[in-house]
Design an enzyme around this catalytic site. Structure first.
Site, PDB file in Angstrom:
ATOM      1  N   GLU A  46      37.581  53.968  41.495  1.00 21.01           N
ATOM      2  CA  GLU A  46      37.084  53.341  40.280  1.00 21.01           C
ATOM      3  C   GLU A  46      35.873  52.478  40.550  1.00 21.01           C
ATOM      4  O   GLU A  46      35.711  51.913  41.637  1.00 21.01           O
ATOM      5  CB  GLU A  46      38.170  52.555  39.557  1.00 21.01           C
ATOM      6  CG  GLU A  46      38.698  51.388  40.335  1.00 21.01           C
ATOM      7  CD  GLU A  46      39.665  50.545  39.497  1.00 21.01           C
ATOM      8  OE1 GLU A  46      40.748  51.046  39.194  1.00 21.01           O
ATOM      9  OE2 GLU A  46      39.328  49.411  39.165  1.00 21.01           O
ATOM     10  N   CYS A  59      30.348  47.340  40.705  1.00 24.04           N
ATOM     11  CA  CYS A  59      31.508  47.030  41.544  1.00 24.04           C
ATOM     12  C   CYS A  59      32.100  48.357  42.005  1.00 24.04           C
ATOM     13  O   CYS A  59      32.456  49.191  41.173  1.00 24.04           O
ATOM     14  CB  CYS A  59      32.491  46.232  40.685  1.00 24.04           C
ATOM     15  SG  CYS A  59      34.040  45.894  41.498  1.00 24.04           S
ATOM     16  N   CYS A  66      45.068  50.696  48.446  1.00 22.25           N
ATOM     17  CA  CYS A  66      44.839  49.684  49.483  1.00 22.25           C
ATOM     18  C   CYS A  66      46.161  49.408  50.177  1.00 22.25           C
ATOM     19  O   CYS A  66      47.215  49.364  49.526  1.00 22.25           O
ATOM     20  CB  CYS A  66      44.297  48.391  48.870  1.00 22.25           C
ATOM     21  SG  CYS A  66      43.909  47.122  50.101  1.00 22.25           S
ATOM     22  N   CYS A  70      48.471  42.709  48.606  1.00 21.21           N
ATOM     23  CA  CYS A  70      48.408  41.369  47.991  1.00 21.21           C
ATOM     24  C   CYS A  70      49.253  41.407  46.716  1.00 21.21           C
ATOM     25  O   CYS A  70      49.168  42.349  45.925  1.00 21.21           O
ATOM     26  CB  CYS A  70      46.956  41.004  47.679  1.00 21.21           C
ATOM     27  SG  CYS A  70      45.920  41.032  49.161  1.00 21.21           S
ATOM     28  N   CYS A  73      47.716  41.913  43.034  1.00 25.50           N
ATOM     29  CA  CYS A  73      46.655  42.917  42.856  1.00 25.50           C
ATOM     30  C   CYS A  73      47.250  44.280  42.518  1.00 25.50           C
ATOM     31  O   CYS A  73      48.122  44.784  43.235  1.00 25.50           O
ATOM     32  CB  CYS A  73      45.824  42.999  44.128  1.00 25.50           C
ATOM     33  SG  CYS A  73      44.665  44.389  44.142  1.00 25.50           S
ATOM     34  N   GLY A 121      40.410  48.809  47.308  1.00 21.89           N
ATOM     35  CA  GLY A 121      40.403  48.955  48.754  1.00 21.89           C
ATOM     36  C   GLY A 121      39.861  47.769  49.516  1.00 21.89           C
ATOM     37  O   GLY A 121      39.213  46.882  48.952  1.00 21.89           O
ATOM     38  N   GLU A 122      40.161  47.763  50.803  1.00 21.89           N
ATOM     39  CA  GLU A 122      39.681  46.716  51.695  1.00 21.89           C
ATOM     40  C   GLU A 122      38.553  47.327  52.545  1.00 21.89           C
ATOM     41  O   GLU A 122      38.812  48.128  53.449  1.00 21.89           O
ATOM     42  CB  GLU A 122      40.846  46.214  52.577  1.00 21.89           C
ATOM     43  CG  GLU A 122      40.450  45.347  53.742  1.00 21.89           C
ATOM     44  CD  GLU A 122      39.492  44.201  53.386  1.00 21.89           C
ATOM     45  OE1 GLU A 122      39.730  43.471  52.417  1.00 21.89           O
ATOM     46  OE2 GLU A 122      38.488  44.049  54.113  1.00 21.89           O
ATOM     47  N   SER A 151      33.291  42.417  50.139  1.00 24.76           N
ATOM     48  CA  SER A 151      34.363  41.441  49.905  1.00 24.76           C
ATOM     49  C   SER A 151      35.556  41.805  50.777  1.00 24.76           C
ATOM     50  O   SER A 151      35.984  42.959  50.811  1.00 24.76           O
ATOM     51  CB  SER A 151      34.762  41.476  48.421  1.00 24.76           C
ATOM     52  OG  SER A 151      35.816  40.582  48.169  1.00 24.76           O
ATOM     53  N   SER A 174      38.012  36.581  50.324  1.00 25.43           N
ATOM     54  CA  SER A 174      39.028  36.310  49.300  1.00 25.43           C
ATOM     55  C   SER A 174      40.096  35.410  49.914  1.00 25.43           C
ATOM     56  O   SER A 174      40.958  35.858  50.654  1.00 25.43           O
ATOM     57  CB  SER A 174      39.656  37.624  48.820  1.00 25.43           C
ATOM     58  OG  SER A 174      38.665  38.428  48.217  1.00 25.43           O
ATOM     59  N   LEU A 175      40.038  34.132  49.593  1.00 26.52           N
ATOM     60  CA  LEU A 175      40.914  33.151  50.254  1.00 26.52           C
ATOM     61  C   LEU A 175      42.218  32.944  49.467  1.00 26.52           C
ATOM     62  O   LEU A 175      43.298  33.063  50.015  1.00 26.52           O
ATOM     63  CB  LEU A 175      40.151  31.830  50.399  1.00 26.52           C
ATOM     64  CG  LEU A 175      40.290  31.099  51.734  1.00 26.52           C
ATOM     65  CD1 LEU A 175      39.920  31.999  52.897  1.00 26.52           C
ATOM     66  CD2 LEU A 175      39.428  29.844  51.746  1.00 26.52           C
ATOM     67  N   HIS A 176      42.098  32.563  48.223  1.00 23.67           N
ATOM     68  CA  HIS A 176      43.234  32.388  47.280  1.00 23.67           C
ATOM     69  C   HIS A 176      44.215  31.277  47.620  1.00 23.67           C
ATOM     70  O   HIS A 176      45.023  30.879  46.775  1.00 23.67           O
ATOM     71  CB  HIS A 176      44.044  33.675  47.091  1.00 23.67           C
ATOM     72  CG  HIS A 176      43.226  34.891  46.831  1.00 23.67           C
ATOM     73  ND1 HIS A 176      42.272  34.930  45.851  1.00 23.67           N
ATOM     74  CD2 HIS A 176      43.188  36.104  47.448  1.00 23.67           C
ATOM     75  CE1 HIS A 176      41.697  36.122  45.855  1.00 23.67           C
ATOM     76  NE2 HIS A 176      42.232  36.842  46.817  1.00 23.67           N
ATOM     77  N   CYS A 293      40.092  44.412  39.403  1.00 22.29           N
ATOM     78  CA  CYS A 293      40.599  45.155  40.555  1.00 22.29           C
ATOM     79  C   CYS A 293      41.829  46.039  40.295  1.00 22.29           C
ATOM     80  O   CYS A 293      42.912  45.542  40.033  1.00 22.29           O
ATOM     81  CB  CYS A 293      40.957  44.107  41.603  1.00 22.29           C
ATOM     82  SG  CYS A 293      41.381  44.755  43.197  1.00 22.29           S
TER      83      CYS A 293
END
Ligand code: SAH
Ligand code: SF4
Length: 311
Positions: A46, A59, A66, A70, A73, A121-122, A151, A174-176, A293
């Site tokens: 996507e 994006c 992934c 997380c 997500c 995805g990462e 990212s 991406s800390l969160h 996402c």
């Protein structure tokens, strides 16, 4: 290939993509378009294009699904399908450019000026393909490296390796969460690469490339929207000279977390700024079409499930 007849060019162009368009949606009065592509082996990809006053941001996805899991997500909840290959990554940009040439977003550049790897995805888990794709975007599509942002959820070896590629691409982390206990509960990878290692790798990226990191923070009600988290985050951001991008959670069907209310967003931003952090609250684009996402895929898979149970 202007020496070929138009008809043949159109026929060829339609077959050049390594995927088919399965679903397209628009939002924000036509300033946001979201696409779900499907490859021949049924992998989903996507991408979302967003028009702004002086830039057009795309994006893109680096993997189908992934593996990072997380908890908040939608992509993570679906699990991992496969890595995207170099062509599949670059083709998302080429597709958007072809689309924009035909139907530009009014008031925005009629081509992709900025790319963010914030779709599915990462990217640093698909390192070689992503770096090769970055080179093609820069060398072949003529994008400025500085207008591309990778990212990551904190794949430390990948962050360090990327710092040494000699590329001027931006890095978003991406800390969160600003402590290990909370972060591990949201981002399972934190067990393998704890916060201090992620921060050290981010500092190394800044030192090697001279590019300031941005910190991504998806705000969730009563989870990571406390004053304590805000002040710890501000401390991390100040030490890294990083910019903090806060976005509100886009709730997914499978998460227990909730989006924060306006007042807790305001309070969180105020604490960040009072503690000397540079921070922006980013309004989510394409809310009505689930453009965050992994969300298009959920909708589509849910529709498919519904269709098959009603058969
Ligand atoms: N895997 C990479 C890049 C893709 S995710 C990463 O995690 O950074 C891109 C961004 O979308 C991340 O910052 C992620 O935290 C955010 N995101 C994921 N699910 C979300 C949701 N439900 N609502 C809001 N943001 C979300
Ligand atoms: Fe993967 Fe990023 Fe989603 Fe985490 S937030 S599951 S790393 S896509």
């Amino acid at each position: 290939m202007l020496n070929l007849p138009t008809e043949m060019r159109v026929a060829l162009a339609n077959r050049l993509w390594p995927f088919e368009l399965e679903a397209a949606q628009s939002a924000d009065g036509g300033r946001t378009h979201k696409w779900l592509f499907r490859t021949a082996d049924r992998a989903s990809i996507e991408a979302v294009v967003m028009g702004y006053d002086n830039r057009t941001t795309l994006c893109i996805s680096s993997q189908a699904g992934c593996a990072m899991g997380c908890t908040f997500c939608a992509t993570g909840q679906f699990g991992f399908e496969r890595h995207l290959d170099i062509g599949e990554i670059v083709a998302q940009v080429a597709y958007a450019n072809a689309f924009l040439a035909d139907s530009p977003i009014a008031g925005s550049p009629a081509r992709v000026t900025n790319v963010v790897f914030m779709g599915m995805g990462e990217p640093l888990a698909n390192y070689d393909n992503v770096v090769a794709a970055l080179h093609r975007m820069i060398d072949v599509i003529d994008m400025a490296a500085r207008s591309i942002t990778v990212s990551t959820v904190g794949v430390v070896p990948g962050m360090r390796k990327l710092a040494e590629e000699g590329l001027q691409v931006g890095l978003a982390v991406s800390l969160h969460a600003a402590d290990d206990q909370l972060r591990t509960s949201l981002v399972p990878l934190n067990k393998r690469y704890p916060l201090q290692e992620v921060i050290a790798a981010a500092a190394y990226y800044f030192e090697r490339t001279g590019r300031r990191i941005s910190i991504e923070w998806t705000l969730m009600a009563s989870v990571n929207d406390t004053e304590e988290q805000a002040s710890k985050l501000a401390e991390i951001a100040r030490a890294l000279q990083a910019h903090v991008n806060v976005i509100a959670l886009n709730p997914t069907p499978l998460t227990s977390q909730q989006a924060p209310g306006r007042s807790s967003v305001d309070r969180f931003m105020e604490v960040l700024r009072n503690h000397g952090a540079r921070a922006t609250f980013r309004e989510t684009r394409g809310k009505e079409i689930d453009a965050a996402c992994g969300q298009l895929r959920v909708r589509s898979a849910a529709d498919i499930a519904k269709a098959s149970t009603s058969e």
